[in-house]
Structures are given as C-alpha cells and as structure tokens.
Design a protein around this motif. Structure first.
Motif, PDB file in Angstrom:
ATOM      1  N   LEU A  94      -4.235  -2.426   1.745  1.00 29.48           N
ATOM      2  CA  LEU A  94      -3.971  -3.866   1.914  1.00 29.48           C
ATOM      3  C   LEU A  94      -4.950  -4.479   2.909  1.00 29.48           C
ATOM      4  O   LEU A  94      -5.464  -3.783   3.797  1.00 29.48           O
ATOM      5  CB  LEU A  94      -2.563  -4.093   2.483  1.00 29.48           C
ATOM      6  CG  LEU A  94      -1.347  -3.957   1.573  1.00 29.48           C
ATOM      7  CD1 LEU A  94      -0.087  -4.059   2.423  1.00 29.48           C
ATOM      8  CD2 LEU A  94      -1.345  -5.034   0.504  1.00 29.48           C
ATOM      9  N   SER A  95      -5.162  -5.767   2.765  1.00 31.17           N
ATOM     10  CA  SER A  95      -5.907  -6.515   3.788  1.00 31.17           C
ATOM     11  C   SER A  95      -5.050  -7.700   4.220  1.00 31.17           C
ATOM     12  O   SER A  95      -4.550  -8.449   3.373  1.00 31.17           O
ATOM     13  CB  SER A  95      -7.238  -7.004   3.234  1.00 31.17           C
ATOM     14  OG  SER A  95      -7.930  -7.705   4.236  1.00 31.17           O
ATOM     15  N   LEU A  96      -4.846  -7.845   5.534  1.00 30.01           N
ATOM     16  CA  LEU A  96      -4.055  -8.963   6.070  1.00 30.01           C
ATOM     17  C   LEU A  96      -5.018  -9.969   6.674  1.00 30.01           C
ATOM     18  O   LEU A  96      -5.681  -9.676   7.681  1.00 30.01           O
ATOM     19  CB  LEU A  96      -3.085  -8.463   7.153  1.00 30.01           C
ATOM     20  CG  LEU A  96      -2.233  -7.224   6.817  1.00 30.01           C
ATOM     21  CD1 LEU A  96      -1.393  -6.821   8.019  1.00 30.01           C
ATOM     22  CD2 LEU A  96      -1.339  -7.481   5.608  1.00 30.01           C
ATOM     23  N   TYR A  97      -5.177 -11.112   6.035  1.00 28.47           N
ATOM     24  CA  TYR A  97      -6.100 -12.121   6.574  1.00 28.47           C
ATOM     25  C   TYR A  97      -5.351 -13.443   6.736  1.00 28.47           C
ATOM     26  O   TYR A  97      -4.496 -13.784   5.922  1.00 28.47           O
ATOM     27  CB  TYR A  97      -7.349 -12.273   5.698  1.00 28.47           C
ATOM     28  CG  TYR A  97      -7.080 -12.491   4.232  1.00 28.47           C
ATOM     29  CD1 TYR A  97      -6.912 -13.775   3.711  1.00 28.47           C
ATOM     30  CD2 TYR A  97      -6.981 -11.413   3.356  1.00 28.47           C
ATOM     31  CE1 TYR A  97      -6.649 -13.970   2.377  1.00 28.47           C
ATOM     32  CE2 TYR A  97      -6.725 -11.599   2.008  1.00 28.47           C
ATOM     33  CZ  TYR A  97      -6.551 -12.890   1.529  1.00 28.47           C
ATOM     34  OH  TYR A  97      -6.289 -13.075   0.201  1.00 28.47           O
ATOM     35  N   TRP A 146       4.108  -9.651   9.230  1.00 24.63           N
ATOM     36  CA  TRP A 146       3.778  -9.366   7.825  1.00 24.63           C
ATOM     37  C   TRP A 146       4.709  -8.283   7.279  1.00 24.63           C
ATOM     38  O   TRP A 146       5.206  -7.448   8.027  1.00 24.63           O
ATOM     39  CB  TRP A 146       2.346  -8.839   7.682  1.00 24.63           C
ATOM     40  CG  TRP A 146       1.301  -9.541   8.489  1.00 24.63           C
ATOM     41  CD1 TRP A 146       1.114  -9.439   9.834  1.00 24.63           C
ATOM     42  CD2 TRP A 146       0.279 -10.432   8.020  1.00 24.63           C
ATOM     43  NE1 TRP A 146       0.041 -10.202  10.229  1.00 24.63           N
ATOM     44  CE2 TRP A 146      -0.491 -10.829   9.128  1.00 24.63           C
ATOM     45  CE3 TRP A 146      -0.056 -10.923   6.756  1.00 24.63           C
ATOM     46  CZ2 TRP A 146      -1.570 -11.688   9.024  1.00 24.63           C
ATOM     47  CZ3 TRP A 146      -1.141 -11.789   6.647  1.00 24.63           C
ATOM     48  CH2 TRP A 146      -1.881 -12.171   7.772  1.00 24.63           C
ATOM     49  N   GLY A 147       4.884  -8.289   5.963  1.00 21.42           N
ATOM     50  CA  GLY A 147       5.594  -7.200   5.288  1.00 21.42           C
ATOM     51  C   GLY A 147       4.609  -6.087   4.965  1.00 21.42           C
ATOM     52  O   GLY A 147       3.498  -6.367   4.515  1.00 21.42           O
ATOM     53  N   MET A 148       5.008  -4.834   5.194  1.00 20.42           N
ATOM     54  CA  MET A 148       4.098  -3.711   4.954  1.00 20.42           C
ATOM     55  C   MET A 148       4.020  -3.328   3.474  1.00 20.42           C
ATOM     56  O   MET A 148       3.124  -2.595   3.065  1.00 20.42           O
ATOM     57  CB  MET A 148       4.547  -2.483   5.765  1.00 20.42           C
ATOM     58  CG  MET A 148       4.154  -2.525   7.218  1.00 20.42           C
ATOM     59  SD  MET A 148       2.403  -2.304   7.503  1.00 20.42           S
ATOM     60  CE  MET A 148       2.252  -0.535   7.396  1.00 20.42           C
ATOM     61  N   ASP A 149       4.975  -3.835   2.670  1.00 15.84           N
ATOM     62  CA  ASP A 149       4.977  -3.438   1.257  1.00 15.84           C
ATOM     63  C   ASP A 149       3.937  -4.200   0.437  1.00 15.84           C
ATOM     64  O   ASP A 149       3.184  -3.618  -0.337  1.00 15.84           O
ATOM     65  CB  ASP A 149       6.388  -3.604   0.653  1.00 15.84           C
ATOM     66  CG  ASP A 149       7.068  -4.884   1.131  1.00 15.84           C
ATOM     67  OD1 ASP A 149       6.368  -5.711   1.769  1.00 15.84           O
ATOM     68  OD2 ASP A 149       8.278  -5.059   0.877  1.00 15.84           O
TER      69      ASP A 149
END
Length: 879
Positions: free
Chosen positions: A524-527, A557-560
């Motif tokens: 995943l990428s969290l931006y 954020w949700g990790m899923d």
C-alpha cells in the motif's frame, strides 16, 4: 539540593531574592509573579499584571515594594506587604531589560530594548528624564559608587558610565524656582553635547537628577551584554556576553580614590619641577580606567546564562555561574593577590544531559528509562528518578532495549549502531549500519531482530546472535545484517505491524509505503500529507496506522485498504513523535509547539493536553503497561507523566478551554497609534478575578433575597400577632448562622488583595449602591477599616459620575464621609501610638547596648593596663 519551590506550569524567566533573604520573587513566562517563603517553601503571594514574560525584578531597600519589568513594555510597582499592585508605568516602546530602585530617593531607573534609560519619580508616578546616549538596545544597568554612578551595557563592547547628580542637594532655598534649575546645571546651556539627556517635561523645576556621560569602559567581548551586575557592596562589577567569559571589574571607594589621587599628584610634582606646583595639581585627575579597574577574566566550561557574586569581608570574591549546558559552577577569586586568578571551587553536574535528548525508550518491566543525546546515553530508574548509568556515545537519534533489558542499541547521526551492556556500562560493539543518519529503529514483534531506516535510502533488517570472543569463554550478544530494502527516498521512520506481516516505511517524499515483510513486495501507499511524515505507529491489533507530519496534521488510516479515516489538526507546529498506548486505540503525540496531546483513534477526539514543557518536545516513550509517559524537550528537561485513577470528563476539559478563551488575548508589544496614559492600574483581568466578582455578586444577591424575606416575615408576624419561626438560609447556617450582611463581608475578605481592584472593576454598577450601604455599616462597626476604605475609594473613583448623579445615595455618602474619617483617624492614632512605643523600646535597647559596649571597652582597657605594668616590672627585674 536543599529545597524545591513548586511553581506554575509556565517557565521561570526571572528571580530576585528579598533584602532579608527570607523570600524569593519569581517571574514567569506568562507575566505572573509569585513570592515564595524560603522557610516553608510555599508561595505566599501571587501578582498578575503583565501580559508577557517578566524580564526584570527588583526589591526596594526595605523589601516592602517590588518592581517588575516585562516584554509587554510595562513597569509595575507592587506593594508586597499589602499584597496589591500600586501602579503601572508606561513609556518604553520595547521589552524592559532592567529595573533599579534608588535607595535614598524615591526614584526608579529602567532600561529597555528601545535604547532608552528612563528615570521615574515614584511620588508623582511620571518619567522626568530619558537618557538617549545609546545607539542600540540597553541590555543591563548597575549602580556603583554609592549610587552616584550608573553603568549601562548595550549591544556593543562599550560599557557607558554616567555621573548622577541629585539636584535637590545643591538647591538654595532662598532662590526662586526658575533660577534653581539653571544654577543646578551650569554646563547644560554652555555645552549641550556634554549632557546626553532629553527632558520630557515642560517644567524645568521638576528636574530631580542630572545625568551626564563620563566615559566608557571597553569590554573584551564583541557581542552584546547579557548580564551586568554588582555585588551587594557595589565594590565589584561583573558582566558577560553570549560567550563563556565573565569579565570582573573592581570599583574604588572614595577613600581609595583619594589616596590614589594623592600618590598621582606627588608623582606629577616630581616630574613637573620646571612648571609651578599649581599647574601640576590642576592637571592631575583620576581616569575612569583607574577608578574602575579590570581585575580578571573568568573562562567557564560553556556559554554563561547568568551569574551572581558575593564579596566576603576577608576580600575573597565568590562567583556562581549558571551555564547553557545545564551546569552550575562556582569560582573563588582572591582580590588581595598580586595577580588575581580565579580558581574553580565546585560544579553541580548531577543527573541530566548536557544537550537535547533526541530519543527515549522504556524497558519491558516499566522500570528503566533510556535517554540518549549528543554526548551520552543515560539509564534512569523510573521510581527513584535517579540516573543509574551514564555511557558515552555519538550523536544519538534512535534507540531500543534488547529483549531481556540487559543491553541497549543506539542509532547515531553518523550511521552507526552502538550496542551497550547495562551491567558493566561498557560499549560492546559498533557497526557501520548506514551511510547516512539512522533515523529510526524498530524491534520485531518476535523479538529475534530489529529493522533500521536511514538517510541512505535503505531499510536494513538485523538479527540478534550470540558470538564467542577470543578473549572470553562466554558468548556475547551481537547484531547480524540479514537483508536490505532499497528505496527512492530517505527513510524517516519504520514500524512493524504486530503480526510482523507488514512493514510501514515513511519517506521524504511525504508518503508512507507499506511492504510485506517476508517478500518485501509493495502492498500500500498512504499519500495525503503535504510535508514529510516524521513519526507513525501501528495499533496493537494491526487495524489502524496513525501518521504525524511536519504539516502539523495527524492522519488515521486503515491498514486493510489504506483509506484515510480522519485527518486531525494536531499541533501548532511539526508533530515530532507519535505512539499508541498498549492494548488500546488511544495515542499520544508530541509537537514542536511544546505540547503533548492524547487522542482517541476510534472517535477521532482530542482527549487531553499535557502542558509542562516550555520548548519543542523532541520525543516521548510510553511504558509497556501504558501507565507512564516520559518526554524530552529542547528545554533540557525529561518529564515523567503518570496515569491517575481520577476519571477524565471531556466536557469539563472543553469547558476549561472555553473559559480560557473568554480572557482578552494578550499582546507583547503596544499597538501602533494606541494612546495610553503614563500610569495605569497594576492588575489584569484573569479567571480568578472574574470568579471573585461572581462570588461578590452572588453574595449581594443572597443579601437582597434575605432582606426581602425578612420584611415579609415581619409582615406575617405582625398579621399573625405572634412570633413565627424564620427559615435560615443553608449557606448562612454553614457559616455559623451569621447575618446576610456579615456573609457579604466574609466573601469580600476572601478576595485576594492583589485581585481586589480588578474584581471591583468588572462589578456592574447595579451592585454598587448595596455595597456602599454595607460598607457604611461595616466601617461604623470598626471592622477591616483599611480594606474597606481601599475598596470604597476605588469604587468612588471608577463610578464617580453615576454615584454623584444618584439622589438616593446622597445620605449614604454623607454617612460614609463621617464614619470613614472618624474610623481612619482612630486607626491612625493607634498606629502612631504603637510606633512611638516601638521607637521608645528601640532607644532603650540601644542605650543598654551602648552601656554594655563602654563597660566592655573599660574592662579591656584595664586588662591592657595591668599587662603593661606586669611587663614593665619584669623588664625592671631583668635589668
């Protein structure tokens, strides 16, 4: 350590001991002043008047008055005995840097960053002289030579010296007023350059002091003066700049100066034989450098923050220095030596670090705390707060306890990993882990290894292993590099998910990338952050990840799926550290705005703010059981926070924030174009003054209700023709069945003396008529005359127009006039009688002491006479 004075949450900005040595006045960053008793350690008096940090404090000679200067440009004079503010003096255009009372005269000298030195007449409360001989900020002042000289230090290497002449001393009582001022300063008109002063008042007869520049002393330091002060005798002058050197000067007394002048004249006479003696005498004068001599320079081990000095009767000078690196040093200086040399006596270096702590860690048993800074790693015992181990290290950025709590690992700015053994306090191993700074380190959940992230764009995986040294039989712990994950940007933070399946990596491109731990494949990428993510943590169940960024926001954020649940504006500056509490979705954040905040990641609510640090908070650590939080800040302190059993009600917390927002916002500098008088009220509006006003209003309302009930009761009794029991108010019953008017007096007496004027200022006029009638009743009975007269005169001053135009208050004011004058004169007579009695006792004691002194002297004289006769007899016998 002898005593700790527990103050407020704000930073202490100024200290001043009282002349009797029993009290200490403490100025705070928020503008409040507290006076502590050094015998009990309790804060006896609190003054609230300044809107910004207190920068200067000074007691008068007797310790009855205290003057304070502040960043808000105001100077306030406080009455310590009556615990109230006397008046506020306005005139400076920038922060006040020093305030000095003159002992014999009722005068005050103040200096400020506006380049001005102002002289204030405290009898009339106005500024009668301003010195304008400085080109830059005046950072310090000192009075020497029995207050006949003023020395000022500014932003250059020049200490300016001014001669003070008290004009009242040279006035001729027979001369008319207009001539007096001219006679007192003959050089002022002939040579205007000589006196670098500016007269602010139009009346020349108001001049009290002539202040002319004599010359300058040159310091060795090129930077600004930070502290300029003398010892209590005024014989020694010392100053320091922003460096590590303290310059010490010796001031000659009048007798010493006279002797030196005579010697100089004798030398001049010998040299000038060809000239007449008169000419030689006329030419000889002591230079300023001869009157104020340089003694020596004292070089401390670090930059000086502040100092104090004391001259012992034997001629030895003792100096204490407070240094920037959290050390206190004392020096001894023998002034009678041919070449005085400062000898360091002792230093206090207990406990803390010499530089900012950048990483913290808790041991698994919640007892040991690791803190590491630029020069050392320290291990602290949480229960005793004592430092139990200190180990030298390089500049540390991240750390962890190895499982078992017997070793610790520290990541440094140079890219090294350093392994320490706690039992011996020795460094076991150093590895070159990264080519740049090691920004983050995280222990793997299976406790078999750890991961590091560095400025070389790498994430490296390490495992613990036992290796055998050639020198010893036993195996020791070591670290083995297993694999590496190469990325496109610098790595700022790394964290494992609790099940060790995922690894979150924060990068310099403002994103957080999540990888599978086993294959290192991208997941995943969290931006969404606008600036780099400096800190993050994953919750215990692996469902949430919280990220804190330099853009002042925290995102959950949700990790899923990597969806952003909520973005919270967390701090007023960068979020420096973030950590979840064990087995919960609560987390703490630390910010550069000096605050630590607790949040709920499920309800997205701010729970509480922990205020205690005064500067940027760099990092924090939460104990594994979640009961303790330890934090480190740029203010050089480590603070330990403990979870209490007391329930936290969010509505109450929010109510407190709302109440604080009602107070007027304070400004540290005056508003341009704002016209203010030279003097004003000393106090300021605070939550305490508002509460005191409300209590007075409630008491008066209760008094009105009870009086109305009493009239009704009298009417009922009259109608019934018999006595009917009167119901007593429960509040009055709690006070011992007192009358409603006595209850108002009780409430009035409970208002703090320092808050009385501000409380009455907020009181609506509708309550004033009742208060005036009650004052008349109280003063007539002779109770608390001084307090009531002070409140009465203040109410008359602020409500003069409304009171004089109210016909119903004419009789009340007439009665007050009679009772007040008679009671005040009675109180004055009692005070006068007591004073006369005390003076009589003083004279009696002094007379007894003199008789004793002369009796002792006679006995000693007789003893000497006997010894001399005995000696003479022995000499005669020998002969």
């Amino acid at each position: 350590q002898v005593l700790i004075l527990k103050g407020l949450k704000q930073e202490v900005s100024c200290l001043c001991p009282s002349p009797d040595g029993l009290h200490l006045a403490v100025g705070y960053e928020d503008g409040s002043i507290r006076i502590f008793s050094l015998l009990s350690g309790e804060a006896t008096v609190t003054f609230n008047g300044h809107k910004a940090a207190v920068t200067a404090l000074q007691y008068d000679q007797l310790g009855g008055r205290l003057v304070s200067g502040s960043k808000d440009t105001d100077v306030i004079v406080w009455d310590v005995i009556n615990e109230s503010g006397l008046y506020r003096l306005r005139g400076h255009k920038d922060a006040v840097t020093q305030v000095l009372f003159l002992k014999e005269k009722n005068l005050l000298v103040t200096s400020g960053k506006d380049t001005l030195v102002k002289w204030w007449d405290l009898d009339t409360q106005h500024c009668f002289k301003t010195l304008v001989g400085h080109r830059t900020e005046v950072w310090g002042m000192a009075l020497i030579s029995e207050e006949k000289r003023l020395i000022t230090g500014s932003a250059d290497s020049e200490l300016r010296v001014w001669d003070i002449t008290y004009i009242q001393e040279v006035k001729d009582p027979d001369e008319p007023e207009s001539k007096k001022s001219k006679a007192s300063s003959p050089g002022a008109e002939e040579n205007p350059e000589e006196d670098e002063t500016l007269e602010l008042d139009e009346h020349p007869e108001d001049r009290l002091v002539k202040c002319s520049k004599v010359g300058s002393l040159m310091r060795e330091g090129r930077d600004r003066v930070v502290t300029l002060a003398t010892d209590r005798t005024g014989r020694i002058l010392a100053c320091h700049g922003t460096d590590a050197v303290l310059e010490v000067f010796s001031v000659l007394s009048e007798e010493e100066a006279q002797k030196k002048l005579e010697k100089k004249m004798k030398k001049a006479k010998k040299k000038a034989k060809q000239n007449s003696e008169e000419e030689a005498e006329r030419a000889v004068e002591l230079s300023l450098q001869e009157e104020i001599q340089k003694v020596t320079n004292i070089r401390a081990s670090s930059k000086i923050k502040s100092f104090d000095l004391i001259l012992s009767p034997k001629g030895e000078l003792k100096i204490v220095l407070l240094l920037h690196n959290n050390v206190v040093e004392s020096y001894n200086l023998n002034l009678s030596a041919q070449v005085p040399q400062a000898v360091r006596g002792s230093r206090i270096t207990i406990g803390g670090h010499r530089s900012d702590v950048r990483t913290l860690a808790f041991s698994s048993d919640n007892i040991a705390v690791l803190s590491a800074a630029a020069e050392s790693v320290k291990i602290w015992n949480r229960t005793t707060l004592q430092c139990i181990r200190t180990m030298d290290c390089e500049y540390a950025l991240c750390s962890l306890f190895v499982p078992g709590d017997r070793q610790v690992i520290v990541g440094t700015k140079t890219g090294k990993l350093q392994l320490y053994d706690l039992a011996s306090g020795s460094q076991m191993e150093t590895l070159d882990a990264h080519d740049g700074a090691v920004w983050s380190i995280a222990l793997s959940p299976d406790q078999r290894g750890f991961v590091t992230g560095g400025a070389d764009k790498c994430v490296k995986f390490w495992e613990f292993e036992l290796v055998k040294d050639e020198s010893s039989v036993q195996k020791r712990l070591s670290m083995k590099h297993v694999r590496v994950l190469q990325l496109d940007e610098d790595v700022l933070c790394v964290r494992y998910s609790p099940n060790q399946k995922l690894l979150a990596v924060s990068l310099l491109d403002c994103t957080v990338k999540i990888f599978y731990t086993d294959t290192l494949k991208f997941f995943l990428s969290l931006y969404g952050h606008k600036l780099p993510v400096l800190c993050m943590d994953i919750s215990y169940d692996g469902t949430l990840i919280a990220t804190g960024s330099a853009d002042r926001n925290v995102k959950i954020w949700g990790m899923d799926f990597g969806d952003c649940h909520r973005s919270l504006f967390a701090h007023d500056d960068s979020v420096m550290y973030l950590q979840f509490v064990a087995k919960s979705h609560l987390f703490f954040t630390a910010g550069k705005d000096s605050k630590i905040k607790q949040w709920d990641a499920d309800k997205f609510e701010h729970i509480q703010t922990l205020e205690g640090h005064h500067q940027e908070v760099w990092c924090l650590a939460i104990s594994p059981n979640g009961d303790y939080v330890v934090s480190a800040s740029h203010d050089k302190s480590l603070r330990l926070w403990e979870r209490t059993r007391e329930p936290l009600i969010l509505e109450e917390e929010r109510e407190m924030v709302r109440v604080a927002s009602f107070l007027p916002k304070t400004t540290s500098t005056p508003v341009a174009g704002e016209t203010q008088g030279e003097t004003g009220l000393a106090g300021k509006k605070t939550i305490e003054t508002i509460k005191a006003t409300e209590q007075i209003m409630e008491a008066i309302e209760l008094y009105r209700e009870e009086m109305a009930k009493l009239k009704e009761h009298e009417a009922i009794c009259k109608a019934a023709g018999k006595e009917v029991p009167f119901p007593v108010n429960p509040i009055l019953r709690a006070y011992g069945n007192i009358t409603p008017s006595a209850y108002v007096l009780e409430v009035f007496k409970k208002v703090k003396s320092s808050e009385l004027e501000e409380s009455l200022l907020v009181l609506p006029f509708s309550y004033v008529p009742d208060l005036l009638r009650l004052f008349n009743e109280y003063i007539h009975l002779g109770s608390d005359v001084e307090l009531l007269c002070r409140a009465l005169l203040f109410l008359l001053k602020i409500h003069f127009g409304q009171i004089t135009s109210n016909q119903m208050l004419v009789t009340v004011i007439e009665n007050l006039k009679k009772t007040t004058i008679s009671r005040v004169s009675e109180a004055r007579d009692v005070l006068g009688f007591n004073m006369a009695g005390l003076q009589y006792l003083k004279r009696e004691i002094e007379a007894k002491d003199e008789v004793m002194f002369f009796a002792d002297a006679t006995d000693r004289f007789e003893e000497k006479k006997r010894k001399r006769k005995k000696k003479e007899k022995m000499i005669l016998a020998v002969l």
